[in-house]
Design a protein around this motif. Structure first.
Motif, short mmCIF file in Angstrom:
data_model
loop_
_atom_site.label_atom_id
_atom_site.label_comp_id
_atom_site.label_asym_id
_atom_site.label_seq_id
_atom_site.Cartn_x
_atom_site.Cartn_y
_atom_site.Cartn_z
N ALA A 112 2.13 -1.07 7.29
CA ALA A 112 2.76 -0.73 8.79
C ALA A 112 3.90 -1.62 9.02
CB ALA A 112 1.58 -0.49 9.71
N VAL A 113 3.54 -2.64 9.05
CA VAL A 113 4.80 -3.65 9.24
C VAL A 113 4.97 -4.57 7.96
CG1 VAL A 113 5.17 -5.80 10.44
CG2 VAL A 113 4.09 -3.80 11.55
N LEU A 114 6.26 -4.30 7.67
CA LEU A 114 6.59 -4.94 5.96
C LEU A 114 7.70 -5.93 6.40
CD1 LEU A 114 6.39 -1.52 5.66
CD2 LEU A 114 6.32 -2.49 3.45
N GLY A 167 5.75 5.44 11.99
CA GLY A 167 4.71 4.55 12.28
C GLY A 167 4.93 3.30 11.26
N ARG A 168 5.98 3.10 10.66
CA ARG A 168 6.17 1.88 9.91
C ARG A 168 7.32 1.36 10.34
NH1 ARG A 168 5.58 4.78 5.91
NH2 ARG A 168 3.20 4.07 5.38
N ARG A 169 7.48 -0.17 10.18
CA ARG A 169 8.49 -0.97 10.44
C ARG A 169 8.88 -1.84 9.32
NH1 ARG A 169 9.07 2.55 13.51
NH2 ARG A 169 8.98 2.41 15.89
N TYR A 170 10.32 -2.02 8.90
CA TYR A 170 10.79 -2.86 8.00
C TYR A 170 11.53 -4.07 8.67
CZ TYR A 170 9.35 0.43 3.90
OH TYR A 170 8.72 0.88 3.21
N HIS A 171 11.29 -5.34 8.34
CA HIS A 171 12.04 -6.29 8.81
C HIS A 171 12.63 -6.89 7.66
CE1 HIS A 171 10.37 -5.69 13.00
NE2 HIS A 171 9.24 -5.54 12.24
N ILE A 172 13.94 -6.75 7.46
CA ILE A 172 14.20 -7.14 6.08
C ILE A 172 15.52 -8.32 6.29
CG2 ILE A 172 15.60 -6.56 3.82
CD1 ILE A 172 14.26 -3.90 4.35
N TRP A 225 7.97 -10.32 -0.15
CA TRP A 225 7.52 -9.23 0.79
C TRP A 225 6.00 -9.62 1.30
CZ3 TRP A 225 9.55 -4.64 2.49
CH2 TRP A 225 10.86 -4.38 1.58
N ILE A 226 6.01 -9.42 2.56
CA ILE A 226 4.77 -9.58 3.21
C ILE A 226 4.45 -8.25 3.80
CG2 ILE A 226 3.52 -10.88 5.15
CD1 ILE A 226 5.77 -12.92 5.13
N TYR A 227 3.32 -7.80 3.50
CA TYR A 227 2.47 -6.57 3.72
C TYR A 227 1.61 -6.88 4.86
CZ TYR A 227 4.92 -4.62 -0.34
OH TYR A 227 5.70 -4.34 -1.27
N ASP A 228 1.91 -6.44 6.09
CA ASP A 228 0.99 -6.38 7.20
C ASP A 228 0.34 -7.78 7.43
OD1 ASP A 228 1.29 -3.83 8.17
OD2 ASP A 228 -0.25 -2.85 6.86
N ASP A 229 0.77 -8.79 7.05
CA ASP A 229 0.25 -10.19 7.19
C ASP A 229 -1.03 -10.23 6.47
OD1 ASP A 229 2.33 -10.56 8.70
OD2 ASP A 229 1.15 -10.74 10.67
#
Length: 283
Positions: A112-114, A167-172, A225-229
């Protein structure tokens, strides 16, 4: 190579040595086992000392040569355990690039948070088809892997549907040299930069650019990449690493947050992208 990975490889080597020394028809020397398998003596030594990673075929042949074929499943399970963290390109690309792209699609779909940091190229989820084609072609040439480029490009493009999931957020975060690196023809890079400018302002994407002129508290290093901590994915020339231990996750998250302090966003990010575009079109 991670300490955990090397420890697991050494543990597998000890188990292989144990099987050799406890062969049902009598203790085998390393030389005798190598002769049975048609291998150089050095390969037996490297596998037992954890200096070489066994293949599934190596493990099956070893178990059979030691007169203990039933141990193969145990050996294979050990190998699978640490291969799930360190995935060599040689093994991953046997079937081409599409399966690798499919695996990344699945991983991002489960998140959900990338968060991403990239210092070498535009991240896949923001690539144009032509840019993806150029990058994947060069990767296939480097690794001498099957040229399933069009299938791999289509798989990578399917990932972009995730950008439109509310429902998904990308922080790039991208380092500015990425915007200028000619890993593709200039005309392809121009179109790719236009695509990046269009991403800024999307509800699901926060795109930051770290300018070359920014002060960096840590070196740019490799992308990740970090997927959902819960999981970090990064890569080096020979392998991809999928890591999930708490200390590693905490380190990568601190690294990402530190790099973020040097990034610009919104109109400032567009200005950096436009400057790179002008440099391309002015020649």
């Amino acid at each position: 190579m991670s300490t955990d990975y090397q420890q697991a490889r050494e543990a597998l080597g000890l188990r292989l040595r144990e099987l050799r020394l406890n062969a049902p028809d009598g203790r085998l020397t390393g030389t005798a086992l190598a002769h049975r398998l048609g291998w150089p003596n050095s390969k037996v030594s490297k596998l037992e000392l954890g200096k070489q990673t066994a293949t599934s075929e190596d493990l099956q042949l070893w178990a059979e040569a030691c007169g203990q074929p039933a141990t193969y499943q145990e050996l294979r399970a050990r190998l699978a355990g640490f291969e799930s963290h360190i995935r060599s390109w040689r093994r991953q690309l046997v079937a081409g690039h599409k399966p690798v792209q499919d695996a990344h699609n699945d991983a991002q779909a489960r998140s959900a948070v990338l968060r991403a940091w990239e210092s070498s190229w535009i991240v896949g989820v923001l690539q144009t088809p032509d840019y993806a084609r150029a990058v994947l072609t060069r990767s296939a040439e480097l690794h001498r892997s099957p040229l399933d480029i069009e299938e791999a490009v289509r798989s990578r493009m399917r990932r972009q549907a995730l950008l439109y999931d509310s429902g998904r957020r990308y922080h790039i975060l991208l380092w500015e040299p990425v915007l200028r690196s000619l890993v593709c023809p200039p005309s392809v890079l121009v179109a790719q930069l236009d695509r990046l400018s269009g991403v800024i302002g999307m509800d699901s994407v926060e795109l930051g650019i770290v300018p070359l002129t920014s002060s960096l508290k840590v070196p740019p290093g490799t992308g990740f990449w970090i997927y959902d901590d819960r999981q970090v994915v990064t890569e080096v020339w020979h392998a991809e690493m999928w890591l999930d231990d708490a200390d590693t996750l905490a380190l990568y998250l601190r690294t990402w947050k530190t790099l973020r302090e040097s990034a610009v966003y919104g109109a400032d990010a567009v200005n950096v992208i436009n400057a790179a575009r002008r440099a391309l079109t002015s020649h």
